[in-house]
Design an enzyme around this catalytic site. Structure first.
Site, PDB file in Angstrom:
ATOM      1  N   ASP A  10      -0.467 129.308  23.782  1.00 18.27           N
ATOM      2  CA  ASP A  10      -0.707 128.184  24.698  1.00 18.27           C
ATOM      3  C   ASP A  10       0.596 127.410  24.906  1.00 18.27           C
ATOM      4  OD1 ASP A  10      -0.702 127.290  22.052  1.00 18.27           O
ATOM      5  OD2 ASP A  10      -2.062 125.621  22.452  1.00 18.27           O
ATOM      6  N   ASP A  14       6.838 125.330  20.823  1.00 21.49           N
ATOM      7  CA  ASP A  14       6.981 126.301  19.742  1.00 21.49           C
ATOM      8  C   ASP A  14       6.388 127.652  20.116  1.00 21.49           C
ATOM      9  OD1 ASP A  14       4.580 124.816  19.626  1.00 21.49           O
ATOM     10  OD2 ASP A  14       4.328 125.149  17.483  1.00 21.49           O
ATOM     11  N   ASP A  15       5.372 127.678  20.994  1.00 24.38           N
ATOM     12  CA  ASP A  15       4.876 128.961  21.510  1.00 24.38           C
ATOM     13  C   ASP A  15       5.980 129.670  22.293  1.00 24.38           C
ATOM     14  OD1 ASP A  15       1.535 128.645  21.496  1.00 24.38           O
ATOM     15  OD2 ASP A  15       2.640 126.779  21.694  1.00 24.38           O
ATOM     16  N   ASN A 159      -2.735 117.483  11.449  1.00 23.44           N
ATOM     17  CA  ASN A 159      -1.733 116.863  12.323  1.00 23.44           C
ATOM     18  C   ASN A 159      -2.357 116.200  13.559  1.00 23.44           C
ATOM     19  OD1 ASN A 159      -2.311 119.237  13.718  1.00 23.44           O
ATOM     20  ND2 ASN A 159      -0.192 119.908  13.889  1.00 23.44           N
ATOM     21  N   GLU A 165      -5.758 120.627  11.654  1.00 19.80           N
ATOM     22  CA  GLU A 165      -4.610 121.117  12.424  1.00 19.80           C
ATOM     23  C   GLU A 165      -5.047 121.326  13.871  1.00 19.80           C
ATOM     24  OE1 GLU A 165      -2.630 124.106  14.592  1.00 19.80           O
ATOM     25  OE2 GLU A 165      -4.435 124.658  13.433  1.00 19.80           O
ATOM     26  N   ASN A 167      -4.651 123.556  16.449  1.00 18.10           N
ATOM     27  CA  ASN A 167      -5.232 124.781  17.004  1.00 18.10           C
ATOM     28  C   ASN A 167      -6.686 124.957  16.575  1.00 18.10           C
ATOM     29  OD1 ASN A 167      -2.927 125.528  18.386  1.00 18.10           O
ATOM     30  ND2 ASN A 167      -2.210 126.936  16.801  1.00 18.10           N
ATOM     31  N   HIS A 240       6.230 125.458  14.368  1.00 19.12           N
ATOM     32  CA  HIS A 240       5.060 126.113  13.788  1.00 19.12           C
ATOM     33  C   HIS A 240       4.914 127.589  14.184  1.00 19.12           C
ATOM     34  CE1 HIS A 240       3.768 122.039  12.768  1.00 19.12           C
ATOM     35  NE2 HIS A 240       3.929 121.703  14.037  1.00 19.12           N
ATOM     36  N   ASP A 241       4.768 127.830  15.472  1.00 14.86           N
ATOM     37  CA  ASP A 241       4.282 129.132  15.938  1.00 14.86           C
ATOM     38  C   ASP A 241       5.193 130.319  15.638  1.00 14.86           C
ATOM     39  OD1 ASP A 241       1.986 127.899  16.857  1.00 14.86           O
ATOM     40  OD2 ASP A 241       2.755 127.624  18.886  1.00 14.86           O
TER      41      ASP A 241
END
Length: 309
Positions: A10, A14-15, A159, A165, A167, A240-241
């Site tokens: 998405d 970071d994606d 977060n 989290e 997602n 993150h991702d």
């Protein structure tokens, strides 16, 4: 041996970096990119995936749009971090990479069913809606994938809420479906990803590469860092991702522990919490959970990918 993956995402800063890592590392054979409502609306994140593909010259990987809302709840977005476009910061070029005409769920199912058993890894770095829908439509995919790696959850923090989290919170019912399926799941959650900080020296190292894609990555990280300072009061943003992709490139980049993990679906204050039991008191272990990150090793992988374009 290369690992064949489908990257469900998405984008999201970071994606975008995770797509760049997957396409820029020779250990990964990126078969498809699928998009899902999450960090921003489906329309925006799908355009962002095409923008990233345009920037890095990724013309041979199908990109397909998927679910525009969660299974049960209303959509939520993370504009406070990723902005109105989902990729605020750099000037985004007009995407020239075409969108595949198939729905993301169809592309996921077709790619898995047309491949040999155990050949494909599903990597989910957004809400798990597309993966849950694919499971419901064709349960046989659970027996055919090699494994599922999710950037999802945490065992000690949240977060988007104190407990959850983003997602998982965005579509907790979908994550629950994925965790209940008969396939191997690795959860790369906040406890791990908060070790992948993009400090000033890391961003300077990326800027020094000097190519247009590396400059794009630097500008993404610069904007992302500003958002994290403003929203979370963190001096350096956790990336993150890409951690989920890095784990597939080099499993030694992190340590893991098996655990029994369930998603809280009814809690008034804990919706989307990934309740994690490292013993077997709550039930059989159904996932492997990321614990510690070799940060230097991780950023070496990232910068090598940015240099490859």
């Amino acid at each position: 041996m290369t690992k064949k993956i489908i990257l469900d995402c998405d984008p999201g800063h970071d994606d975008a970096l995770a797509i760049m890592l997957a396409h820029g590392n020779e250990q990964i054979d990126l078969l498809a990119v699928t998009t899902v409502s999450g960090n921003q609306s489906l329309e925006k994140v799908t355009r962002n995936a095409r923008v990233v593909a345009t920037v890095i010259g990724m013309t041979d990987v199908p990109i397909a749009a998927g679910a525009d809302c969660p299974l049960v709840r209303e959509p939520i977005y993370a504009a406070m971090i990723h902005g109105e476009s989902g990729l605020d910061g750099p000037v985004l070029p007009e995407p020239t990479v075409a969108l595949d005409g198939r729905h993301a769920v169809d592309l996921i199912i077709e790619t898995i069913m047309e491949s040999a058993p155990g050949e494909i890894t599903l990597v989910g770095i957004g809400p798990a809606t597309n993966l849950a829908l694919a499971l419901r439509r064709e349960p046989a995919i659970a027996r055919r994938v090699r494994e599922v790696v999710l950037m999802a959850g945490a065992h000690s923090r949240g977060n988007i809420t104190p407990a959850a989290e983003f997602n998982v919170y965005a579509d907790p019912h979908a994550t629950a479906v994925v965790l209940q399926a008969a396939w191997d799941v690795t959860l790369v959650g906040l406890d791990l990803t908060h070790q992948a900080t993009a400090t000033d020296d890391v961003r300077s190292r990326i800027a020094a590469i000097g190519t247009a894609p590396a400059r794009f990555a630097f500008e993404l990280l610069d904007s992302y860092a500003a958002s994290y300072r403003s929203v979370h009061d963190l001096p350096a943003p956790p990336v993150h991702d890409p951690c989920a992709v890095a784990y597939l490139i080099d499993p030694e980049v992190m340590t893991t522990r098996p655990a029994h993990v369930v998603v809280e679906l009814t809690g008034e204050h804990t919706l989307g919490m990934t309740v994690t039991d490292f013993s077997e008191r709550s039930g059989a272990r159904n996932a492997v959970v990321g614990m510690t990150l070799d940060r230097s090793r991780f950023w070496d992988l990232m910068t090598a990918a940015f240099t490859s374009f």
